[in-house]
Design a protein around this motif. Structure first.
Motif, PDB file in Angstrom:
ATOM      1  N   LEU A 145       3.370   9.816  -9.274  1.00 61.13           N
ATOM      2  CA  LEU A 145       3.456   8.860  -8.269  1.00 61.13           C
ATOM      3  C   LEU A 145       3.506   7.737  -8.883  1.00 61.13           C
ATOM      4  O   LEU A 145       4.010   6.704  -7.820  1.00 61.13           O
ATOM      5  N   ALA A 146       3.123   7.528 -10.022  1.00 60.53           N
ATOM      6  CA  ALA A 146       2.779   6.187 -10.878  1.00 60.53           C
ATOM      7  C   ALA A 146       4.551   5.124 -11.228  1.00 60.53           C
ATOM      8  O   ALA A 146       4.337   4.248 -10.653  1.00 60.53           O
ATOM      9  N   LEU A 147       5.058   6.319 -10.016  1.00 58.36           N
ATOM     10  CA  LEU A 147       6.790   5.775 -10.608  1.00 58.36           C
ATOM     11  C   LEU A 147       6.951   5.041  -9.284  1.00 58.36           C
ATOM     12  O   LEU A 147       8.809   4.626  -9.132  1.00 58.36           O
ATOM     13  N   GLN A 148       6.949   5.050  -8.627  1.00 61.64           N
ATOM     14  CA  GLN A 148       6.586   4.677  -6.968  1.00 61.64           C
ATOM     15  C   GLN A 148       6.670   3.437  -6.726  1.00 61.64           C
ATOM     16  O   GLN A 148       5.243   2.601  -6.896  1.00 61.64           O
ATOM     17  N   LYS A 149       6.646   2.166  -6.176  1.00 62.31           N
ATOM     18  CA  LYS A 149       6.401   1.595  -6.001  1.00 62.31           C
ATOM     19  C   LYS A 149       5.494   0.636  -5.487  1.00 62.31           C
ATOM     20  O   LYS A 149       4.730   0.279  -5.787  1.00 62.31           O
ATOM     21  N   GLU A 150       5.254   1.764  -3.724  1.00 63.94           N
ATOM     22  CA  GLU A 150       4.058   1.694  -3.878  1.00 63.94           C
ATOM     23  C   GLU A 150       3.018   2.069  -3.706  1.00 63.94           C
ATOM     24  O   GLU A 150       1.795   1.643  -3.656  1.00 63.94           O
ATOM     25  N   TYR A 151       3.082   3.221  -4.652  1.00 57.40           N
ATOM     26  CA  TYR A 151       1.623   3.336  -5.238  1.00 57.40           C
ATOM     27  C   TYR A 151       1.324   2.132  -6.143  1.00 57.40           C
ATOM     28  O   TYR A 151      -0.126   2.363  -6.157  1.00 57.40           O
ATOM     29  N   MET A 152       1.851   1.032  -7.100  1.00 56.63           N
ATOM     30  CA  MET A 152       1.824   0.307  -7.825  1.00 56.63           C
ATOM     31  C   MET A 152       1.208  -0.627  -7.252  1.00 56.63           C
ATOM     32  O   MET A 152       0.079  -1.159  -7.477  1.00 56.63           O
ATOM     33  N   ASP A 153       1.288  -0.584  -5.769  1.00 52.68           N
ATOM     34  CA  ASP A 153       1.531  -2.072  -4.811  1.00 52.68           C
ATOM     35  C   ASP A 153      -0.448  -1.559  -4.561  1.00 52.68           C
ATOM     36  O   ASP A 153      -1.031  -2.424  -4.705  1.00 52.68           O
ATOM     37  N   HIS A 154      -0.394  -0.564  -4.594  1.00 56.43           N
ATOM     38  CA  HIS A 154      -1.624   0.033  -3.762  1.00 56.43           C
ATOM     39  C   HIS A 154      -2.675  -0.264  -4.206  1.00 56.43           C
ATOM     40  O   HIS A 154      -3.984  -1.287  -4.659  1.00 56.43           O
ATOM     41  N   LEU A 155      -2.431   0.053  -5.688  1.00 58.85           N
ATOM     42  CA  LEU A 155      -3.315   0.080  -7.333  1.00 58.85           C
ATOM     43  C   LEU A 155      -3.712  -1.171  -7.519  1.00 58.85           C
ATOM     44  O   LEU A 155      -4.522  -2.076  -7.834  1.00 58.85           O
ATOM     45  N   LYS A 156      -2.450  -2.369  -7.234  1.00 59.67           N
ATOM     46  CA  LYS A 156      -2.913  -3.931  -7.807  1.00 59.67           C
ATOM     47  C   LYS A 156      -3.886  -4.178  -6.000  1.00 59.67           C
ATOM     48  O   LYS A 156      -4.918  -4.980  -7.099  1.00 59.67           O
ATOM     49  N   ILE A 157      -3.806  -3.987  -5.593  1.00 60.65           N
ATOM     50  CA  ILE A 157      -5.323  -4.305  -4.083  1.00 60.65           C
ATOM     51  C   ILE A 157      -6.718  -4.211  -4.294  1.00 60.65           C
ATOM     52  O   ILE A 157      -6.726  -4.676  -4.859  1.00 60.65           O
ATOM     53  N   VAL A 158      -6.049  -1.973  -4.624  1.00 61.83           N
ATOM     54  CA  VAL A 158      -8.188  -2.025  -4.848  1.00 61.83           C
ATOM     55  C   VAL A 158      -9.085  -2.690  -6.237  1.00 61.83           C
ATOM     56  O   VAL A 158      -9.305  -2.708  -6.071  1.00 61.83           O
ATOM     57  N   GLN A 159      -7.311  -3.031  -7.555  1.00 59.50           N
ATOM     58  CA  GLN A 159      -8.318  -3.954  -8.661  1.00 59.50           C
ATOM     59  C   GLN A 159      -8.505  -5.327  -8.262  1.00 59.50           C
ATOM     60  O   GLN A 159      -9.042  -5.132  -9.289  1.00 59.50           O
ATOM     61  N   GLU A 160      -7.377  -5.521  -7.290  1.00 61.19           N
ATOM     62  CA  GLU A 160      -8.416  -7.187  -7.088  1.00 61.19           C
ATOM     63  C   GLU A 160      -9.102  -6.905  -6.948  1.00 61.19           C
ATOM     64  O   GLU A 160     -10.335  -8.603  -6.894  1.00 61.19           O
ATOM     65  N   LYS A 161      -9.820  -6.258  -5.360  1.00 60.53           N
ATOM     66  CA  LYS A 161     -10.450  -6.350  -5.017  1.00 60.53           C
ATOM     67  C   LYS A 161     -12.603  -5.421  -5.928  1.00 60.53           C
ATOM     68  O   LYS A 161     -13.555  -6.057  -5.268  1.00 60.53           O
ATOM     69  N   ILE A 162     -12.099  -4.247  -5.762  1.00 56.41           N
ATOM     70  CA  ILE A 162     -12.949  -3.695  -5.995  1.00 56.41           C
ATOM     71  C   ILE A 162     -13.454  -3.120  -8.284  1.00 56.41           C
ATOM     72  O   ILE A 162     -14.350  -2.861  -8.309  1.00 56.41           O
ATOM     73  N   HIS A 163     -12.121  -3.756  -9.097  1.00 62.35           N
ATOM     74  CA  HIS A 163     -12.551  -3.290  -9.822  1.00 62.35           C
ATOM     75  C   HIS A 163     -12.072  -1.703 -10.763  1.00 62.35           C
ATOM     76  O   HIS A 163     -14.060  -2.152 -11.944  1.00 62.35           O
ATOM     77  N   PHE A 164     -11.447  -1.227 -10.343  1.00 60.14           N
ATOM     78  CA  PHE A 164     -12.213   0.422 -10.795  1.00 60.14           C
ATOM     79  C   PHE A 164     -11.988   0.349 -12.229  1.00 60.14           C
ATOM     80  O   PHE A 164     -10.703  -0.472 -12.694  1.00 60.14           O
ATOM     81  N   ARG A 165     -12.544   0.991 -13.200  1.00 56.97           N
ATOM     82  CA  ARG A 165     -12.505   1.303 -14.289  1.00 56.97           C
ATOM     83  C   ARG A 165     -11.132   2.394 -14.672  1.00 56.97           C
ATOM     84  O   ARG A 165     -10.660   2.478 -16.178  1.00 56.97           O
TER      85      ARG A 165
END
Length: 505
Positions: free
Chosen positions: A29-49
């Motif tokens: 699923l990481a080949l889908q754009k929306e998946y990576m958009d969501h990952l960017k959002i959570v990393q901006e605010k939550i910073h999962f390791r």
């Protein structure tokens, strides 16, 4: 009733592992754009390791192929998509927590599959080829990303072998684990490997059998993994695309973690190992509306407030509703696991993790509904109040009067609230008439409705104490930050807010 809490000057370490790892659907699923958009959002605010995904070896990632040449079968390893996926993760500031599974088409021993995307769950037709697949993949990753980087990526063997995600027996899983763990260690002894990645069925029997097998056969085991969900059996409704549950108390997950630690403590070789909860949530079904609610935000907060006392990570399943285990999601809100709904709309539980990512390192007070933490220069208070509205008895507001030691003569008190009509896009979507797909205007409305209510005020000490009133309505979540203020007002000639607004200047 108002609970008065006199917060101490000094506390203990807050064992907060809420942003160590987060779950995902299958890796492809990481080949889908929306998946990576969501990952960017959570990393901006939550910073999962770390991020844990299914499907490393599934055919949509395309690693393992076989070709025939002169009556010989020749394996071919294709890392085109894997490289693209891992590049995207690392660029987003998150590392993989690798799960070894499921079975590639060319290595399967049977046709049993699970999920809409047909993950093959049979043992390998050749354990030697399975081990070679692991070692070749890891060596490729080391060549591409560097040995010192890849040795920081934990590796878990398979997913939930104690239920339908493994077509073999327990003994066959132990064999899979042995071949897998040894293959990992042959690449580099420093790479951490673990299991058994079980869910809550016959938990104690599986854990003890797995531990005893590893000890007896001197198998590598660097950490223990399991999953936790707190939903009871589904309440099936005819002609419904949704599935509902009653839920256990959130403290039942804490109890399960304690029990797991107690089982581990019976084995000196196991007792000290890290415990990773590589999946957890309330419901285990990606069609349960609870995941989209403010109830879930408050419910999960209770778990995050204490789980770190027993587990080294607890990976929320999942960060995104780009997820296809039960078919392609049919609408923006459909009960998906994610912290973020389709169309990049933050769900209430997103803020549970964001708030806990801001918590202080020092724990000053904790009870069933609130936690008070501190860093050297600020306080962070998180409050929650979950209540199943299907119960007949109404829930009263939780009210606190907190007395906190001063950290500065003047501070700013910022409060963010989730609940009611705030950060509740599910309610707004319902008010819209529950559209299946969204136009641009509807997306903008829903994204705006997903934001918490933020208020602020000046706060002054009185005899070295801040006095703060906190009210938490039913199915609300809140965070209060108390931050020292360097008041520069006197540097501005003639600035006076009272001139127009009647405010304290």
């Amino acid at each position: 009733m108002v609970i008065e809490v006199k917060v101490p000057q000094k506390g203990s370490l807050f064992k907060n592992n809420s942003n160590v790892c987060v779950g995902s659907g299958r890796m492809g699923l990481a080949l889908q754009k929306e998946y990576m958009d969501h990952l960017k959002i959570v990393q901006e605010k939550i910073h999962f390791r770390y991020i844990r995904c299914h499907g490393l070896f599934c055919d949509d990632v395309g690693i393992y192929r076989e070709y025939s040449n002169d009556n010989q079968t020749i394996p071919f390893y294709n890392f085109t998509y894997l490289d693209r996926i891992i590049d995207g993760f690392l660029e987003s500031g998150i590392r993989p927590f690798l799960e070894l599974g499921f079975m590639p088409e060319k290595l399967k021993s049977g046709d049993r599959t699970v999920f809409y995307w047909k993950a093959n769950v049979t043992p390998p037709s050749s354990y030697e080829k399975w081990a070679k697949l692991i070692s070749v993949t890891l060596n490729h990753l080391i060549e591409r990303y560097g040995r010192e980087e890849v040795i920081t990526w934990p590796i878990e063997v398979w997913n939930e072998p104690n239920i339908g995600f493994w077509a073999g027996t327990m003994a066959e899983y132990f064999k899979l684990y042995e071949y897998s763990a040894k293959a990992v260690k042959e690449v580099d002894q420093r790479i951490q490997v673990g299991g058994p990645a079980i869910c809550g069925v016959n938990t104690e029997y599986w854990l003890r059998s797995f531990f005893e097998h590893c000890i007896k056969n001197k198998l590598p085991l660097d950490f223990v993994t399991r999953h936790c969900y707190t939903a009871n059996r589904p309440i099936m409704q005819p002609c419904s695309e949704f599935i509902y549950h009653t839920l256990e108390e959130p403290t039942n997950m804490i109890r399960e973690l304690k029990e797991t630690r107690e089982i581990m403590s019976d084995y000196p070789e196991i007792a000290h190992l890290p415990l990773h909860i590589t999946e957890f949530n309330s419901s285990y079904v990606p069609r349960c509306p609870v995941h989209d609610t403010t109830f879930n935000a408050a419910y999960i907060a209770r778990i995050l407030s204490e789980a770190g006392e027993y587990a080294d990570s607890y990976s929320y399943w999942t960060f995104s509703d780009v997820f296809e285990e039960m078919d392609v999601p049919p609408s923006v809100f459909h009960g998906g696991f994610g912290l973020i709904a389709l169309n990049s709309i933050k769900k209430p539980t997103f803020y549970t993790f964001e708030f806990f990512s801001k918590a202080g390192k020092e724990l000053l007070y904790r009870d069933e509904n609130i936690i008070v933490t501190k860093d050297s220069d600020k306080y962070v208070i998180i409050g929650w109040h979950w209540h199943d509205v299907r119960e007949k008895l109404p829930a009263q507001e939780k009210k606190y009067r907190l007395l906190l030691p001063s950290i500065a003569p003047q501070v700013l008190l910022i409060k963010r609230e989730v609940g009611g009509s705030h950060a509740n896009p599910l309610q707004t979507w319902s008010n819209m008439g529950k559209p299946r797909t969204l136009n641009k205007g509807q997306r903008e409305i829903l994204r705006a409705s997903a934001e918490p209510l933020q208020t602020d005020k000046k706060l002054y000490q009185n005899n070295g104490i801040y006095e703060i009133e906190v009210s938490i309505p039913c199915n609300h979540l809140c965070m209060l930050e108390i931050i020292p203020v360097n008041d520069m007002t006197k540097n501005y000639l003639g600035f006076d807010l009272r001139e127009f607004y009647g405010l304290d200047s």
